[in-house]
Design an enzyme around this catalytic site. Structure first.
Site, short mmCIF file in Angstrom:
data_model
loop_
_atom_site.label_atom_id
_atom_site.label_comp_id
_atom_site.label_asym_id
_atom_site.label_seq_id
_atom_site.Cartn_x
_atom_site.Cartn_y
_atom_site.Cartn_z
CG ASP A 1 -4.42 2.74 6.89
OD1 ASP A 1 -4.47 1.64 7.49
OD2 ASP A 1 -3.96 2.88 5.75
CG HIS B 1 -8.73 6.13 6.43
ND1 HIS B 1 -9.35 5.72 5.26
CD2 HIS B 1 -7.41 6.28 6.14
CE1 HIS B 1 -8.44 5.62 4.30
NE2 HIS B 1 -7.26 5.96 4.80
#
Length: 279
Positions: A102, A247
């Site tokens: 992400d 991430h």
């Protein structure tokens, strides 16, 4: 997204988000281990794309702890095919798992993640923020060229339930537009920042042609707990149908890159297939 820890003025956002997690639903099909273009990683970065030394664009939002431990409130009945909860797993797929990243793309960390995935010939999902994607379109193209799924993670990573429907549509719509203009097709999946969904986000996402995807295993890599801790969380959480949250932007993600280098070959050695969902 500039910092890993929330500002004191945002503590109230935690209270709003605390009741807005997600519950599992079933029924996804997946791609098996991908055949990617025949290019070998150079070990130092991407084959194509921005320089790894380039500074990322300024972002307007901050990293908050994803809210996954709480059940969502009751939602009004939505008309099909609008969902009321995000997918949190990919069931009935044998020993298959999904890796997701992400907040990017970030020219400091995304290229190395792409190189590791390419080395092992697997596909993953990247949920990108529009304000990052618009400045790093070459990385979007590299993701697509390697067969990864590019999803929508809003424009500036806001707390969705605090926004009116018009702002939610703007956040999702602008990001889908950047992805479509860059790759030639709009995203099919989206993920709410912090895992905080509401009825409007499901309805607007469906109207834009996207399905909501959550996660099963949260690595908490945004807290930078150490490479070994991230690896341990992934390997302990590994199971058929699991979706792993990591991430590639939003802060220093060097631990996330190092952890991927360690746990990905172990997952493959244990017989897991790294997949991306299909609609």
């Amino acid at each position: 997204m500039k910092k890993d820890q929330p500002l004191p003025g945002r503590r109230s956002m935690f209270r709003i988000a605390a009741c807005l997690g997600a519950a599992a639903v079933g029924g996804l099909l997946v791609h098996e281990r991908a055949e990617t273009p025949g290019r070998a990683p150079d070990g130092a970065g991407p084959v194509a794309g921005p320089s790894a030394a380039a500074a990322p664009p300024k972002a307007t939002s901050y990293r908050l702890r994803p809210m996954t431990a709480f059940a969502p409130p009751a939602l009004r009945r939505a008309k099909p095919p609008v969902r009321k909860r995000p997918f949190l797993e990919v069931p009935d797929t044998g020993r298959a798992m999904v890796l997701t990243f992400d907040d990017g793309p970030d020219p400091r960390y995304t290229p190395d993640i792409l190189a590791v995935l390419r080395e092992h010939e697997v596909r993953a999902m990247f949920f990108v923020c529009g304000e990052m994607a618009t400045h790093n379109r070459d990385l979007l193209r590299e993701m697509a060229a390697d067969g990864h799924a590019v999803g929508n993670h809003t424009w500036s990573h806001p707390l969705i339930p605090t926004l009116p429907p018009s702002r939610i549509r703007d956040q999702l719509g602008r990001t889908s537009e950047v992805i479509e203009k860059t790759l030639g097709e709009a995203p099919l999946w989206y993920r709410a920042p912090y895992g905080a969904w509401n009825r409007h986000s499901f309805e607007i996402g469906a109207d834009l042609g996207m399905e909501p995807l959550g996660w099963t295993v949260d690595t908490l890599d945004w807290m930078r707990p150490g490479t070994s801790t991230i690896v341990r969380r992934v390997l302990r959480g590994a199971a058929p149908g699991v979706i792993v949250l990591s991430h590639d932007a939003g802060g220093n993600r060097s631990q996330s890159v190092s952890a991927l280098r360690r746990y990905l070959p172990e997952l493959l050695d244990e017989g897991y297939r790294i997949t991306v969902p299909r609609r």
